[in-house]
Enzyme design. Structure first.
Site, PDB file in Angstrom:
ATOM      1  NE  ARG A 290      -3.568  -2.045   1.842  1.00  0.00           N
ATOM      2  CZ  ARG A 290      -3.738  -3.404   2.350  1.00  0.00           C
ATOM      3  NH1 ARG A 290      -2.521  -3.520   3.710  1.00  0.00           N
ATOM      4  NH2 ARG A 290      -4.460  -4.505   3.071  1.00  0.00           N
TER       5      ARG A 290
ATOM      6  CE  LYS B 250      -1.591  13.924 -14.771  1.00  0.00           C
ATOM      7  NZ  LYS B 250      -1.529  14.140 -16.066  1.00  0.00           N
TER       8      LYS B 250
ATOM      9  CD  GLU C  57       7.237  16.276 -23.737  1.00  0.00           C
ATOM     10  OE1 GLU C  57       6.304  18.095 -23.027  1.00  0.00           O
ATOM     11  OE2 GLU C  57       6.356  15.645 -23.823  1.00  0.00           O
TER      12      GLU C  57
ATOM     13  CE  LYS D  66       5.256  16.791 -14.285  1.00  0.00           C
ATOM     14  NZ  LYS D  66       5.133  15.523 -15.109  1.00  0.00           N
TER      15      LYS D  66
ATOM     16  CD  GLU E 262      -4.048  17.207 -16.892  1.00  0.00           C
ATOM     17  OE1 GLU E 262      -2.866  16.672 -16.166  1.00  0.00           O
ATOM     18  OE2 GLU E 262      -4.692  16.850 -17.135  1.00  0.00           O
TER      19      GLU E 262
ATOM     20  NE  ARG F 213       0.025  16.978 -13.179  1.00  0.00           N
ATOM     21  CZ  ARG F 213       0.889  16.363 -12.533  1.00  0.00           C
ATOM     22  NH1 ARG F 213       1.353  15.459 -10.831  1.00  0.00           N
ATOM     23  NH2 ARG F 213       1.793  15.135 -13.224  1.00  0.00           N
TER      24      ARG F 213
ATOM     25  CG  ASN G 239      -1.781  17.500 -21.112  1.00  0.00           C
ATOM     26  OD1 ASN G 239      -1.079  16.859 -20.712  1.00  0.00           O
ATOM     27  ND2 ASN G 239      -2.679  17.599 -20.261  1.00  0.00           N
TER      28      ASN G 239
ATOM     29  CG  HIS H  42       1.749  16.965 -24.779  1.00  0.00           C
ATOM     30  ND1 HIS H  42       1.732  17.576 -25.156  1.00  0.00           N
ATOM     31  CD2 HIS H  42       2.338  15.389 -24.567  1.00  0.00           C
ATOM     32  CE1 HIS H  42       3.174  17.430 -24.329  1.00  0.00           C
ATOM     33  NE2 HIS H  42       3.591  16.083 -24.257  1.00  0.00           N
TER      34      HIS H  42
ATOM     35  CG  HIS I  66      -1.072  12.588 -26.875  1.00  0.00           C
ATOM     36  ND1 HIS I  66      -2.104  13.447 -25.939  1.00  0.00           N
ATOM     37  CD2 HIS I  66       0.031  11.873 -26.330  1.00  0.00           C
ATOM     38  CE1 HIS I  66      -0.930  13.467 -24.936  1.00  0.00           C
ATOM     39  NE2 HIS I  66      -0.134  12.582 -24.880  1.00  0.00           N
TER      40      HIS I  66
ATOM     41  CG  HIS J 291       6.006  12.216 -26.394  1.00  0.00           C
ATOM     42  ND1 HIS J 291       4.629  12.168 -26.163  1.00  0.00           N
ATOM     43  CD2 HIS J 291       6.153  12.963 -24.907  1.00  0.00           C
ATOM     44  CE1 HIS J 291       3.719  13.003 -25.433  1.00  0.00           C
ATOM     45  NE2 HIS J 291       5.049  13.616 -24.861  1.00  0.00           N
TER      46      HIS J 291
HETATM   47  N1  LIG Z   1       3.989  10.671 -15.809  1.00  0.00           N
HETATM   48  C1  LIG Z   1       4.624  11.028 -15.977  1.00  0.00           C
HETATM   49  O1  LIG Z   1       4.255  12.365 -15.738  1.00  0.00           O
HETATM   50  C2  LIG Z   1       5.012  11.137 -17.800  1.00  0.00           C
HETATM   51  C3  LIG Z   1       5.398  12.374 -18.150  1.00  0.00           C
HETATM   52  C4  LIG Z   1       6.291  11.741 -19.640  1.00  0.00           C
HETATM   53  C5  LIG Z   1       5.982  10.921 -20.344  1.00  0.00           C
HETATM   54  N2  LIG Z   1       5.150   9.309 -19.294  1.00  0.00           N
HETATM   55  C6  LIG Z   1       6.249   8.149 -19.663  1.00  0.00           C
HETATM   56  O2  LIG Z   1       7.357   8.280 -19.292  1.00  0.00           O
HETATM   57  C7  LIG Z   1       7.344   7.188 -21.102  1.00  0.00           C
HETATM   58  C8  LIG Z   1       8.759   7.331 -22.208  1.00  0.00           C
HETATM   59  O3  LIG Z   1       9.759   8.059 -21.588  1.00  0.00           O
HETATM   60  P1  LIG Z   1      11.056   7.830 -22.047  1.00  0.00           P
HETATM   61  O4  LIG Z   1      11.238   9.184 -23.592  1.00  0.00           O
HETATM   62  O5  LIG Z   1      12.167   8.717 -21.804  1.00  0.00           O
HETATM   63  O6  LIG Z   1      11.094   6.209 -22.629  1.00  0.00           O
HETATM   64  P2  LIG Z   1      12.156   5.577 -22.346  1.00  0.00           P
HETATM   65  O7  LIG Z   1      12.277   5.330 -20.943  1.00  0.00           O
HETATM   66  O8  LIG Z   1      11.150   4.064 -23.277  1.00  0.00           O
HETATM   67  O9  LIG Z   1      13.930   4.997 -23.018  1.00  0.00           O
HETATM   68  C9  LIG Z   1      13.825   5.328 -23.995  1.00  0.00           C
HETATM   69  C10 LIG Z   1      14.930   4.971 -24.348  1.00  0.00           C
HETATM   70  O10 LIG Z   1      16.329   5.356 -24.158  1.00  0.00           O
HETATM   71  C11 LIG Z   1      17.221   3.366 -24.126  1.00  0.00           C
HETATM   72  N3  LIG Z   1      17.485   5.042 -22.424  1.00  0.00           N
HETATM   73  C12 LIG Z   1      17.307   5.445 -21.442  1.00  0.00           C
HETATM   74  N4  LIG Z   1      18.550   5.800 -21.026  1.00  0.00           N
HETATM   75  C13 LIG Z   1      19.638   5.960 -21.381  1.00  0.00           C
HETATM   76  C14 LIG Z   1      20.335   6.767 -21.162  1.00  0.00           C
HETATM   77  N5  LIG Z   1      21.296   6.886 -20.587  1.00  0.00           N
HETATM   78  N6  LIG Z   1      21.705   6.417 -22.294  1.00  0.00           N
HETATM   79  C15 LIG Z   1      20.950   5.100 -23.119  1.00  0.00           C
HETATM   80  N7  LIG Z   1      19.796   5.071 -23.462  1.00  0.00           N
HETATM   81  C16 LIG Z   1      19.115   5.318 -22.921  1.00  0.00           C
HETATM   82  C17 LIG Z   1      15.976   2.998 -22.310  1.00  0.00           C
HETATM   83  O11 LIG Z   1      16.541   2.410 -22.745  1.00  0.00           O
HETATM   84  C18 LIG Z   1      14.522   2.652 -24.002  1.00  0.00           C
HETATM   85  O12 LIG Z   1      15.446   2.634 -25.268  1.00  0.00           O
HETATM   86  C19 LIG Z   1       6.429   6.902 -21.868  1.00  0.00           C
HETATM   87  O13 LIG Z   1       5.888   5.362 -21.000  1.00  0.00           O
HETATM   88  C20 LIG Z   1       5.628   8.337 -21.086  1.00  0.00           C
HETATM   89  O14 LIG Z   1       4.194   7.377 -20.732  1.00  0.00           O
HETATM   90  C21 LIG Z   1       5.133   9.876 -18.454  1.00  0.00           C
HETATM   91 ZN   LIG Z   2       4.974  14.859 -23.343  1.00  0.00          ZN
END
Ligand SMILES: NC(=O)c1ccc[n+]([C@@H]2O[C@H](COP(=O)([O-])OP(=O)(O)OC[C@H]3O[C@@H](n4cnc5c(N)ncnc54)[C@H](O)[C@@H]3O)[C@@H](O)[C@H]2O)c1
Ligand SMILES: [Zn+2]
Length: 340
Positions: free
Chosen positions: A111, A133, A175, A203, A213, A217, A221, A224, A228, A240
């Site tokens: 939990r 989030k 971003e 942020k 949100e 918040r 977006n 986006h 999206h 993205h």
């Molecule tokens: N929670 C939130 O507020 C929020 C906001 C934006 C995005 N997200 C989520 O984040 C995710 C996308 O994250 P992302 O863009 O970081 O992609 P990701 O986490 O998939 O990483 C992209 C790739 O880069 C590689 N990688 C990571 N760090 C590395 C490094 N230092 N050197 C070499 N390779 C590296 C990873 O192994 C992966 O293959 C999505 O699932 C999205 O929904 C969440």
């Molecule tokens: Zn985004």
């Protein structure tokens, strides 16, 4: 080291940004924790963390399909086998995919146990690891199951970005361009560490004012809605942040159609997005009808199509944007791409 506070009453924490600062990690972990579960990916396994605690690494796979309840179950069961209790701590070491899973595991394991994020992508440093989030995907859609669960600290070591592939960096830049417009500051004038810290601060300020949100918040977006839609439409091979970049220019065209901003401000959007090394044009061959249908389905659409739009008072949430306006802006994008 730059220390950015995220002020959330009893859930407040600091985000630390600096170069080669991983050695600060032990001091960020709860004193009482004797075990750390480092949730990460095979590609990042080489990153050594000195946690000063018994460390268990739990690897998760690559790609959005791995961001699932099945993965959460597997990670939690591994932690039970390793004897993790509610006094222990989770570390999310990776990009946004890892920090979303690690945060959600921490939210639901016994939990709720503490989590510290060590983001390794630019996108995770300026966005995903900040703000609480967390969640995973369902086959029906992205991020449909989750929880708000704030980390107890976030450590952004910019030396980790040295190995990041160019496309992944572009994704974080999208971003950053968004933050650029939210406050109107020239973030590109700052050195990288300060620029990341400034994005985190922007942020943090928005999240602190509206953690769950209820309204403000949603400004995060910006860019986006079309972004999206381009990602879901799929066929365009966009990361993205690249989709968001095109979405920022589109949002400016929409605001211009509604006479909220002038043509010069639209041009400024194009110039800034280009300066971040990102695309400004719609990919050739997009079906406008499909994009409009996807935008109407976007989960932020509460009351007609809701859009985050620039205007005389800055970027705001605007409800009930008419289809005619959205079509006009797509036509403008098409005409600009063709150079007419
Ligand atoms: N929670 C939130 O507020 C929020 C906001 C934006 C995005 N997200 C989520 O984040 C995710 C996308 O994250 P992302 O863009 O970081 O992609 P990701 O986490 O998939 O990483 C992209 C790739 O880069 C590689 N990688 C990571 N760090 C590395 C490094 N230092 N050197 C070499 N390779 C590296 C990873 O192994 C992966 O293959 C999505 O699932 C999205 O929904 C969440
Ligand atoms: Zn985004």
């Amino acid at each position: 080291v730059i220390r950015v506070p995220v002020p959330l009453a009893d859930r407040s924490y600091d985000v630390l940004v600096g170069h080669e600062i991983l050695e600060m990690l032990p001091g960020l972990l709860p004193e009482a924790a004797s075990r750390v579960a480092v949730i990460t990916q095979a590609a990042l396994h080489g990153i050594a963390l000195d946690t000063g605690r018994a460390e268990h690494r739990v690897l998760i796979g690559e790609g959005e399909a791995e961001k699932s309840l099945a993965t959460v179950e597997r990670v939690c069961r591994t932690m039970v086998s390793a004897g993790f209790t509610r006094r222990d701590v989770v570390i999310g070491l990776g990009g946004g995919l890892v920090t979303d899973v690690a945060g959600f595991v921490a939210a639901v394991y016994h939990r709720g146990i503490p989590v510290v994020h060590v983001p390794t992508t630019l996108l995770a440093m300026v966005d995903a690891a900040i703000g609480g989030k967390t969640g995973v995907n369902l086959p029906e859609g992205k991020n449909l199951v989750g929880a708000y669960w704030q980390p107890s600290a976030v450590l952004c070591d910019t030396a980790l970005l040295d190995t990041l592939p160019a496309r992944e960096r572009a994704s974080g830049n999208g971003e950053m361009a968004k933050y650029h417009f939210l406050t109107g500051e020239d973030l590109l004038a700052l050195p990288l560490d300060e620029r990341i810290a400034r994005c985190v601060a922007i942020k943090a300020e928005v999240v602190a004012s509206d953690e769950r949100e209820g309204g403000r918040r949603a400004l995060l977006n910006y860019g986006h809605t079309l972004g999206h839609a381009l990602e879901i439409a799929g066929r365009f091979d966009l990361r993205h942040g690249e989709a968001v970049a095109i979405g920022l220019v589109y949002a400016a065209e929409v605001a211009h159609q509604m006479e909220r901003i002038d043509a010069g401000r639209v041009q400024e959007h194009r110039d800034v997005v280009r300066a971040y090394g990102l695309p400004v044009d719609l990919p050739p061959g997009v079906d406008h009808g499909e994009l409009l249908a996807l935008m109407a389905r976007d989960k932020k659409a509460i009351d007609g199509i809701t859009f985050v739009l620039d205007g005389p008072d800055g970027v705001q949430l605007v409800t009930g944007v008419e289809r005619r306006v959205l079509e006009g802006a797509l036509a403008r994008m098409e005409a600009t791409r063709m150079g007419t």
